[in-house]
Design a protein around this motif. Structure first.
Motif, short mmCIF file in Angstrom:
data_model
loop_
_atom_site.label_atom_id
_atom_site.label_comp_id
_atom_site.label_asym_id
_atom_site.label_seq_id
_atom_site.Cartn_x
_atom_site.Cartn_y
_atom_site.Cartn_z
N TRP A 112 -9.81 8.97 -3.95
CA TRP A 112 -9.84 8.50 -5.34
C TRP A 112 -11.25 8.65 -5.92
O TRP A 112 -11.40 8.92 -7.12
N ARG A 113 -12.27 8.54 -5.07
CA ARG A 113 -13.66 8.71 -5.57
C ARG A 113 -13.88 10.16 -5.98
O ARG A 113 -14.47 10.45 -7.02
N ASN A 140 -1.88 2.38 6.55
CA ASN A 140 -2.76 1.31 6.10
C ASN A 140 -2.00 -0.01 5.96
O ASN A 140 -2.48 -1.08 6.37
N VAL A 158 -14.08 -3.69 -7.93
CA VAL A 158 -14.87 -3.07 -9.01
C VAL A 158 -14.59 -1.58 -9.08
O VAL A 158 -14.28 -0.97 -8.07
N HIS A 193 -22.12 -6.98 3.08
CA HIS A 193 -23.02 -6.91 1.93
C HIS A 193 -23.94 -8.12 1.87
O HIS A 193 -24.00 -8.84 0.86
N VAL A 239 -6.38 2.46 -10.84
CA VAL A 239 -5.18 1.63 -11.09
C VAL A 239 -5.46 0.12 -11.04
O VAL A 239 -4.53 -0.68 -11.09
N ASP A 284 0.86 -1.19 0.00
CA ASP A 284 0.00 0.00 0.00
C ASP A 284 0.89 1.23 0.00
O ASP A 284 1.94 1.23 0.65
N ILE A 285 0.46 2.26 -0.72
CA ILE A 285 1.28 3.48 -0.75
C ILE A 285 1.16 4.25 0.56
O ILE A 285 1.99 5.10 0.84
N1 LIG Z 1 -17.49 -4.56 -3.92
C1 LIG Z 1 -17.87 -3.67 -2.99
O1 LIG Z 1 -18.92 -3.79 -2.38
C2 LIG Z 1 -16.98 -2.51 -2.69
C3 LIG Z 1 -17.18 -1.73 -1.55
C4 LIG Z 1 -16.29 -0.67 -1.30
C5 LIG Z 1 -15.24 -0.43 -2.18
N2 LIG Z 1 -15.10 -1.20 -3.29
C6 LIG Z 1 -13.98 -1.01 -4.22
O2 LIG Z 1 -12.78 -1.25 -3.52
C7 LIG Z 1 -11.76 -0.39 -3.98
C8 LIG Z 1 -11.13 0.34 -2.80
O3 LIG Z 1 -12.10 1.14 -2.15
P1 LIG Z 1 -11.86 1.62 -0.64
O4 LIG Z 1 -13.12 2.22 -0.20
O5 LIG Z 1 -11.28 0.51 0.14
O6 LIG Z 1 -10.76 2.75 -0.87
P2 LIG Z 1 -9.62 3.17 0.14
O7 LIG Z 1 -9.16 4.50 -0.31
O8 LIG Z 1 -10.05 2.96 1.54
O9 LIG Z 1 -8.46 2.10 -0.13
C9 LIG Z 1 -7.64 2.13 -1.27
C10 LIG Z 1 -6.23 1.79 -0.82
O10 LIG Z 1 -5.42 1.61 -1.97
C11 LIG Z 1 -4.16 2.23 -1.72
N3 LIG Z 1 -3.51 2.50 -3.01
C12 LIG Z 1 -3.86 3.39 -3.96
N4 LIG Z 1 -3.01 3.32 -5.01
C13 LIG Z 1 -2.12 2.34 -4.71
C14 LIG Z 1 -1.02 1.78 -5.42
N5 LIG Z 1 -0.64 2.22 -6.63
N6 LIG Z 1 -0.33 0.79 -4.83
C15 LIG Z 1 -0.67 0.33 -3.60
N7 LIG Z 1 -1.72 0.83 -2.90
C16 LIG Z 1 -2.44 1.81 -3.45
C17 LIG Z 1 -4.53 3.46 -0.92
O11 LIG Z 1 -3.42 3.98 -0.23
C18 LIG Z 1 -5.60 2.91 0.01
O12 LIG Z 1 -5.06 2.38 1.19
C19 LIG Z 1 -12.41 0.53 -4.99
O13 LIG Z 1 -12.14 0.08 -6.28
C20 LIG Z 1 -13.90 0.40 -4.74
O14 LIG Z 1 -14.66 0.56 -5.91
C21 LIG Z 1 -15.94 -2.24 -3.56
#
Ligand SMILES: NC(=O)c1ccc[n+]([C@@H]2O[C@H](COP(=O)([O-])OP(=O)(O)OC[C@H]3O[C@@H](n4cnc5c(N)ncnc54)[C@H](O)[C@@H]3O)[C@@H](O)[C@H]2O)c1
Length: 426
Positions: free
Chosen positions: A210-211, A71, A136, A364, A117, A66-67
């Protein structure tokens, strides 16, 4: 996929029946699966949740990436507490996942980063000989969709998109009913992701997440798979039918700016962000068999929590998740909707019959358990994945194509045949 899921389910049911029938312990011991060695790229909210589910399912975790160091360290701590080993952490910038992918002690990765990404990480993972589960949506551009398809076809690795709504018990039930012809041939479907996510555009410090960056940088339907995915499964998309074209239109963008004005003081940098995303975007999609799909996307309008909805219209019956109701001609009494539970026992999917207890509380409505379960089963036993690269590409292509249609004033956009004709095989 329809038949595949059922065949695999039958195998699992057979295994369970074997236990019940007293199969020799040696045979059972032989069948005990070797732990899958998993890495996760992106351990924010979702990646950490999937990591926990995978650990519960018995995976080993040699490495995490993770960047954001906090986290990463939180996730490393979870593995230490639950598995007793300290995974190696990769945190040296946005491409450090490439270093992690060089390891030879990883079978598979989960990609839980922001959407922008997903494709580059999963393509790199498959090309490095790892299987991949992507959150997704799978991709943001058509080139990325094709990149995923080519990487999967050329490497033969397992690729699955984590479309959990396909696993909801009621959606699997409706899909079974559709496959068994209760609705007759489907002519029309309606689906939408309508979920007030304004609060997720900024983090606690008022920086765009990111959103938020996506809503600043893109227009169109930016979250198309939770609603289209389950509908596409019910209709046999990529397995007898396919998405062929779309048109999209949008409302004006208004609600997010009002929200920002309420949340941040006048001199805050957030007040200067110009959002591209409309309040509501509607996409009309046509399939090769002439089914019309009406899809709505709205992440910024003020409303109480809701989420994805799904509706199907066939020549013999109808389903509407907003009414939680079903009507089947000749079976339902008169012209009255029936509660969907009426059909629950008869059409329950074997996955739920077998594993509902384990899925309880996994997130979910239990669906998150099944995503991880099915991915690990596919890695162990071989593909294709239940939500495969063609599903991921077709459903995710709505993002760039709806954006292009809107930018061109509502032009018709052709949806590529990512299967290269294989959809005709059913
Ligand atoms: N299926 C579902 O029900 C559901 C629910 C929530 C989120 N999501 C999906 O999950 C994904 C993440 O969402 P989230 O809410 O956890 O976001 P988040 O921001 O909490 O987590 C994303 C993580 O990715 C890390 N990151 C970003 N670029 C990176 C890279 N190049 N290398 C390594 N780490 C990197 C960030 O630092 C962060 O910790 C999204 O694509 C979202 O659409 C899906």
């Amino acid at each position: 996929m329809n038949t595949r899921i059922h065949r695999r389910d039958a195998l699992r049911m057979g295994a369970a029946a074997g236990l019940a029938a007293g199969v020799a312990p040696a045979v059972i011991a032989q069948a005990k699966p070797k732990p899958i060695r998993l890495g996760v790229v992106g351990v924010g909210g979702r990646g950490t949740h999937l990591l926990r589910l995978a650990i519960n399912a018995g995976v080993e975790v040699p490495a995490l990436c993770d960047i954001k160091e906090p986290n990463l360290n939180r996730a490393i701590g979870i593995v230490e507490q639950t598995r007793g080993n300290k995974p190696e952490g990769y945190s040296k910038g946005p491409k450090d996942y490439l270093r992690m992918l060089e390891r030879d002690d990883l079978d598979a990765i989960i990609c839980g980063t922001g959407m922008q990404v997903h494709a580059e990480i999963c393509i790199a993972a498959m090309r490095a000989g790892k299987d991949a589960l992507s959150e997704v949506a799978a991709a943001m551009t058509l080139d990325e969709c094709w990149g995923l398809v080519r990487a999967q076809e050329e490497t033969g690795r397992i690729y699955m998109m984590s479309e959990n709504c396909c696993y909801w018990s009621h959606m699997l039930m409706v899909r079974k009913m559709a496959e068994e012809g209760l609705f007759g041939d489907i002519t029309y479907a309606e689906c939408g992701y309508v979920h007030d996510c304004r609060g997720l555009a900024f983090d606690g410090q008022g920086e765009l997440t990111w959103r938020g960056e996506m809503a600043r940088d893109y227009g169109g339907n930016l979250y198309p798979t939770h609603d289209l995915g389950p509908i596409a499964k019910c209709m046999g998309i990529n397995r007898g039918d396919r998405l062929v074209s779309l048109v999209a239109m949008e409302s004006r963008s208004d609600s997010i700016e009002g929200y920002v004005a309420k949340r941040f003081p006048a001199d805050h940098p957030a007040r200067k962000v110009s959002f591209n995303l409309a309040d509501s975007t509607n996409v009309l999609i046509r399939t090769a068999k002439g089914v019309l799909i009406d899809q709505r996307f709205d992440m910024y309008s003020a409303r109480p929590a809701s989420g994805p909805y799904h509706a199907l219209q066939g020549v013999k019956g109808s389903y509407d998740s907003r009414l939680k109701s079903i009507w089947i001609e000749g079976r339902s009494s008169g012209h009255k909707w029936e509660p969907q539970e009426t059909y629950a026992e008869e059409f329950e999917h074997p996955l739920w019959t077998e594993l509902a207890e384990k899925a309880k509380g996994s997130g979910h409505g239990g669906a998150d358990f099944f995503v991880v379960y099915d991915f690990l089963e596919t890695v162990r036993n071989g593909g294709p994945a239940p939500v495969d690269v063609y599903d991921a590409a077709a459903w995710s292509s709505i993002i760039p194509l709806s954006g292009k249609s809107i930018a061109e004033g509502g032009t018709v956009q052709e949806i590529p045949d990512f299967t290269n004709g294989k959809w005709k095989n059913g």
